[in-house]
Design a protein around this motif. Structure first.
Motif, PDB file in Angstrom:
ATOM      1  N   LYS A  21       0.827  -1.210   0.000  1.00 16.38           N
ATOM      2  CA  LYS A  21       0.000   0.000   0.000  1.00 16.38           C
ATOM      3  C   LYS A  21       0.868   1.270   0.000  1.00 16.38           C
ATOM      4  O   LYS A  21       0.638   2.187  -0.781  1.00 16.38           O
ATOM      5  CB  LYS A  21      -0.938   0.000   1.216  1.00 16.38           C
ATOM      6  CG  LYS A  21      -1.912  -1.166   1.236  1.00 16.38           C
ATOM      7  CD  LYS A  21      -2.815  -1.127   2.451  1.00 16.38           C
ATOM      8  CE  LYS A  21      -2.076  -1.330   3.773  1.00 16.38           C
ATOM      9  NZ  LYS A  21      -1.429  -2.648   3.903  1.00 16.38           N
ATOM     10  N   SER A  22       1.843   1.289   0.885  1.00 17.41           N
ATOM     11  CA  SER A  22       2.711   2.468   0.971  1.00 17.41           C
ATOM     12  C   SER A  22       3.545   2.634  -0.293  1.00 17.41           C
ATOM     13  O   SER A  22       3.737   3.747  -0.780  1.00 17.41           O
ATOM     14  CB  SER A  22       3.642   2.362   2.185  1.00 17.41           C
ATOM     15  OG  SER A  22       2.900   2.200   3.362  1.00 17.41           O
ATOM     16  N   THR A  23       4.031   1.509  -0.822  1.00 21.29           N
ATOM     17  CA  THR A  23       4.821   1.556  -2.062  1.00 21.29           C
ATOM     18  C   THR A  23       3.986   2.129  -3.199  1.00 21.29           C
ATOM     19  O   THR A  23       4.465   2.946  -3.983  1.00 21.29           O
ATOM     20  CB  THR A  23       5.310   0.139  -2.436  1.00 21.29           C
ATOM     21  OG1 THR A  23       5.961  -0.438  -1.296  1.00 21.29           O
ATOM     22  CG2 THR A  23       6.295   0.184  -3.595  1.00 21.29           C
ATOM     23  N   SER A  34       4.952   8.271   2.464  1.00 28.66           N
ATOM     24  CA  SER A  34       4.463   7.198   3.304  1.00 28.66           C
ATOM     25  C   SER A  34       5.641   6.294   3.659  1.00 28.66           C
ATOM     26  O   SER A  34       6.611   6.222   2.932  1.00 28.66           O
ATOM     27  CB  SER A  34       3.415   6.416   2.530  1.00 28.66           C
ATOM     28  OG  SER A  34       2.779   5.524   3.390  1.00 28.66           O
ATOM     29  N   ILE A  35       5.546   5.636   4.785  1.00 29.44           N
ATOM     30  CA  ILE A  35       6.683   4.869   5.273  1.00 29.44           C
ATOM     31  C   ILE A  35       6.558   3.407   4.848  1.00 29.44           C
ATOM     32  O   ILE A  35       5.570   2.755   5.146  1.00 29.44           O
ATOM     33  CB  ILE A  35       6.759   4.954   6.815  1.00 29.44           C
ATOM     34  CG1 ILE A  35       6.702   6.404   7.265  1.00 29.44           C
ATOM     35  CG2 ILE A  35       7.987   4.261   7.353  1.00 29.44           C
ATOM     36  CD1 ILE A  35       7.784   7.313   6.744  1.00 29.44           C
ATOM     37  N   THR A  36       7.549   2.884   4.151  1.00 31.01           N
ATOM     38  CA  THR A  36       7.488   1.474   3.753  1.00 31.01           C
ATOM     39  C   THR A  36       8.450   0.653   4.597  1.00 31.01           C
ATOM     40  O   THR A  36       9.468   1.140   5.052  1.00 31.01           O
ATOM     41  CB  THR A  36       7.883   1.248   2.282  1.00 31.01           C
ATOM     42  OG1 THR A  36       9.254   1.605   2.138  1.00 31.01           O
ATOM     43  CG2 THR A  36       7.021   2.036   1.344  1.00 31.01           C
ATOM     44  N   THR A  42       3.806  -0.461   9.871  1.00 33.52           N
ATOM     45  CA  THR A  42       4.647   0.702  10.117  1.00 33.52           C
ATOM     46  C   THR A  42       3.815   1.964  10.127  1.00 33.52           C
ATOM     47  O   THR A  42       4.052   2.874  10.912  1.00 33.52           O
ATOM     48  CB  THR A  42       5.712   0.872   9.018  1.00 33.52           C
ATOM     49  OG1 THR A  42       6.060  -0.409   8.576  1.00 33.52           O
ATOM     50  CG2 THR A  42       6.907   1.585   9.558  1.00 33.52           C
ATOM     51  N   THR A  43       2.835   2.016   9.242  1.00 37.06           N
ATOM     52  CA  THR A  43       2.030   3.225   9.126  1.00 37.06           C
ATOM     53  C   THR A  43       0.848   3.159  10.074  1.00 37.06           C
ATOM     54  O   THR A  43      -0.121   2.485   9.824  1.00 37.06           O
ATOM     55  CB  THR A  43       1.505   3.395   7.691  1.00 37.06           C
ATOM     56  OG1 THR A  43       2.553   3.066   6.810  1.00 37.06           O
ATOM     57  CG2 THR A  43       1.061   4.804   7.436  1.00 37.06           C
ATOM     58  N   ARG A  44       0.973   3.866  11.185  1.00 35.06           N
ATOM     59  CA  ARG A  44      -0.118   3.828  12.152  1.00 35.06           C
ATOM     60  C   ARG A  44      -1.077   4.977  11.964  1.00 35.06           C
ATOM     61  O   ARG A  44      -2.233   4.884  12.344  1.00 35.06           O
ATOM     62  CB  ARG A  44       0.449   3.891  13.558  1.00 35.06           C
ATOM     63  CG  ARG A  44       1.140   2.605  13.908  1.00 35.06           C
ATOM     64  CD  ARG A  44       1.241   2.507  15.383  1.00 35.06           C
ATOM     65  NE  ARG A  44       2.074   1.378  15.731  1.00 35.06           N
ATOM     66  CZ  ARG A  44       2.392   1.087  16.961  1.00 35.06           C
ATOM     67  NH1 ARG A  44       1.968   1.854  17.936  1.00 35.06           N
ATOM     68  NH2 ARG A  44       3.122   0.054  17.211  1.00 35.06           N
ATOM     69  N   VAL A  61      -5.992   8.646   1.305  1.00 32.34           N
ATOM     70  CA  VAL A  61      -5.885   8.392   2.735  1.00 32.34           C
ATOM     71  C   VAL A  61      -5.440   6.943   2.914  1.00 32.34           C
ATOM     72  O   VAL A  61      -6.106   6.018   2.503  1.00 32.34           O
ATOM     73  CB  VAL A  61      -7.214   8.664   3.474  1.00 32.34           C
ATOM     74  CG1 VAL A  61      -7.404  10.149   3.664  1.00 32.34           C
ATOM     75  CG2 VAL A  61      -8.402   8.122   2.704  1.00 32.34           C
ATOM     76  N   ASP A  62      -4.251   6.783   3.443  1.00 32.34           N
ATOM     77  CA  ASP A  62      -3.671   5.455   3.649  1.00 32.34           C
ATOM     78  C   ASP A  62      -4.146   4.951   5.007  1.00 32.34           C
ATOM     79  O   ASP A  62      -3.606   5.332   6.027  1.00 32.34           O
ATOM     80  CB  ASP A  62      -2.147   5.563   3.605  1.00 32.34           C
ATOM     81  CG  ASP A  62      -1.471   4.213   3.616  1.00 32.34           C
ATOM     82  OD1 ASP A  62      -2.166   3.205   3.403  1.00 32.34           O
ATOM     83  OD2 ASP A  62      -0.252   4.175   3.838  1.00 32.34           O
ATOM     84  N   THR A  63      -5.196   4.152   5.016  1.00 31.05           N
ATOM     85  CA  THR A  63      -5.808   3.745   6.290  1.00 31.05           C
ATOM     86  C   THR A  63      -4.870   2.880   7.119  1.00 31.05           C
ATOM     87  O   THR A  63      -4.174   2.038   6.589  1.00 31.05           O
ATOM     88  CB  THR A  63      -7.084   2.919   6.047  1.00 31.05           C
ATOM     89  OG1 THR A  63      -6.789   1.951   5.051  1.00 31.05           O
ATOM     90  CG2 THR A  63      -8.219   3.794   5.605  1.00 31.05           C
TER      91      THR A  63
HETATM   92 MG    MG Z   1       2.332   0.751   4.791  1.00 30.04          MG
END
Ligand code: MG
Ligand code: GDP
Length: 299
Positions: A21-23, A34-36, A42-44, A61-63
């Motif tokens: 998702k982050s990638t 975004s943090i991969t 990792t992504t809180r 929005v990266d849930t």
């Molecule tokens: Mg992620």
């Protein structure tokens, strides 16, 4: 003169941990926000990324992970956030690994069934698929599970078919003025970005040893002449975890600090002076008030 018709809307990226998702978000935005990580979760926070393409503006929005279980307050807050994000978007991207479907994907699917927004199924990591002929039956089988608006196989890492995906997303965005400036990448504060950079470096240094209930708080962020001074506290739950994060002779913390500073200088485009502390707050993850204070309850 008439103004051109513009489109703008919210897009949620969902899927179990590690599907990319982050990638995907980074690939679309073209700048690392975004943090991969190889480590799940990792992504809180839900990160908002913004991409403007011509008359369309895509607001992502990266849930936070759709966690099952949820015994602890931390999980409850994250689940609540995920659900409230989902109920408020125009398009959902449901990301899965190519040729893989398991219970966790099924759990995400169940949650999506209650949602009304169109769902684009994104089959990621097709670069890893050696036997291409296996892809079609896989797509066929998943397409039976839900009335997906579209199914698009991609490689988020290589950028394969990501542009097609962007154009598909635009089809589902409502007619609306753009909510942000066209050159804006995120509505997140500089402090949030700084804390996510530190978190990423901690994850990379500690791997499996990273304490689950760890968070980063920015205590100070101020410009002094040409320099940006940042002071951050890494909160852990126990003394033992503090030892892990600090490392022997302080070497872990020193390495994390150096790596984070380099990334921050690149992102903020100026010299950064970074001060890091590790503090113990016992049972903080069971304290929803504190979680809200730290920003986990927002949105
Ligand atoms: Mg992620
Ligand atoms: P998230 O947890 O869903 O946000 O997943 P990440 O974006 O952090 O990615 C998890 C791992 O999968 C990382 O090691 C990525 O480099 C890797 N990854 C993501 N997309 C692809 C892809 O298209 N192909 C390959 N081979 N690996 C990918």
């Amino acid at each position: 003169m008439t103004n051109p018709i513009t489109h703008c809307g919210f897009i949620a990226i969902v899927g179990q941990p590690n599907v990319g998702k982050s990638t995907l978000l980074n690939c679309i935005l073209g700048k690392k926000l975004s943090i991969t990580s190889d480590k799940p979760q990792t992504t809180r926070h839900s990160i908002t990324g913004i991409k403007s393409i011509g008359e369309a503006q895509l607001v992502f929005v990266d849930t936070p992970g759709l966690h099952r279980g949820g015994k602890r307050a931390l999980n409850r807050v994250m689940n609540k956030t995920a659900k409230s994000v989902l109920s408020d978007v125009d398009v959902v991207l449901f990301v899965v690994n190519a040729l893989q479907w398991d219970q966790q994907d099924e759990a995400v699917l169940q949650l999506l069934k209650k949602n009304s927004a169109p769902i684009i199924l994104v089959i990621n990591k097709i670069d890893k698929v050696k036997q291409r002929e296996r892809l079609l039956p896989f797509i066929e089988a998943i397409s039976q599970k839900l009335a997906f608006a579209k199914i698009i196989p991609i490689s988020a890492q290589k950028g394969t078919q990501v542009e097609d995906l962007e154009h598909e997303i635009i089809q589902y965005l409502p007619e609306s003025p753009h909510m942000y400036d066209d050159d804006q990448l995120t509505d997140r504060s500089d402090g949030f970005i700084a804390s996510e950079i530190i978190r990423e470096k901690l994850t990379r240094s500690l791997g499996e040893e990273l304490p689950y209930a760890l968070t980063v708080g920015i205590e100070l962020m101020e410009e002094e002449e040409d320099q940006l001074n940042i002071a951050a506290v890494i909160w852990v739950e126990r003394e033992g975890q503090k030892g892990i994060v600090v490392g022997k002779g302080g070497e872990v913390l020193k390495k994390v600090g150096t790596q984070a500073r380099i990334d921050m200088e690149r992102y903020f485009e100026q010299k950064v002076f970074l001060k890091l502390w590790v503090k113990v707050k016992s049972n903080w993850s069971d304290d929803e008030k504190l979680l809200n204070h730290l920003g986990y309850g927002e949105q």
